[in-house]
Motif scaffolding. Sequence first.
Motif, PDB file in Angstrom:
ATOM      1  N   VAL A  47      -4.252  -2.330   5.782  1.00  0.00           N
ATOM      2  CA  VAL A  47      -3.700  -2.167   4.438  1.00  0.00           C
ATOM      3  C   VAL A  47      -2.372  -1.436   4.553  1.00  0.00           C
ATOM      4  O   VAL A  47      -2.280  -0.380   5.199  1.00  0.00           O
ATOM      5  N   THR A  71      -3.174   4.473   1.217  1.00  0.00           N
ATOM      6  CA  THR A  71      -3.673   3.330   1.988  1.00  0.00           C
ATOM      7  C   THR A  71      -5.048   3.633   2.576  1.00  0.00           C
ATOM      8  O   THR A  71      -5.885   2.734   2.686  1.00  0.00           O
ATOM      9  N   GLU A 117      -2.658  -6.874   4.633  1.00  0.00           N
ATOM     10  CA  GLU A 117      -2.502  -6.815   3.181  1.00  0.00           C
ATOM     11  C   GLU A 117      -1.306  -5.926   2.846  1.00  0.00           C
ATOM     12  O   GLU A 117      -1.225  -4.784   3.299  1.00  0.00           O
TER      13      GLU A 117
END
Length: 253
Positions: free
Chosen positions: A47, A33, A25
């Motif tokens: 992430v 994060t 992502e």
Amino acid sequence: MTPPAAAQSMNASLITPGPPWLPVEVHESVDSTNAELARDPRPWRVVTAEEQRNGRGRLDRAWTTTPGTSIAASVLVPRPATAPLGWVPLVVGLALRDALTEVSGVEISLKWPNDLLVPADDDRKLAGILAELTPAGVVIGTGVNIDQERADLPVDRATSLRLAGVPGVSRESVLTAYLRSLATLLTQLDDDAYAVRTAYAAACGTLGRTVAAHLPKGEVHGVATEIDADGRLCLSTDNGPYAVAAGDVVHVR
């Protein structure tokens, strides 16, 4: 001035580590994060963000990012099945070091437990790692300086791949190599811990150095002799052997 090629948003389709990782992502901006990952803590989730508004490193230090020129990423991995938990932060450092060396060719040394230093730039810090144990597994936050100039970095002791002589490195290739290396080493940590410990020791520039370990009860000075089976840094001090499980270690110049 023409911006460096890396100064553009990461392309998630170019980050291809494969299983066991979930699709990566890419966010434009998050508070951190690690915090974004904690909102939906699934094993092997990744992430990353162009901007962290409230990023945090070890010992609650701030970790800032310059959009387009660095990597700020967090992952969630399961706890080791058999290996000591203390080795996970060290393995993360080794995985990131191996990935950066593979992609850029820059010589990188590990400072226990997992700071990445560039010997050719006066041992300035290239990357930092924060590992946190949660009920869902181990959350690992990673910050890597890729394409900053000296004036872009928050402290003098920081560096980047650009400053190490390799500008314009693809952040997608670094993140892909890091995730692949991390998954491989975590599996190997359970299957052949001795091999992982040997590889870490070979990459660790702390061993053989005189260090000062800043601990809650004060400082301990000594020569770093080995990393033990639990991932602790073993020191030879004037008062005998001492094992550091956690703390801020400084290489004495």
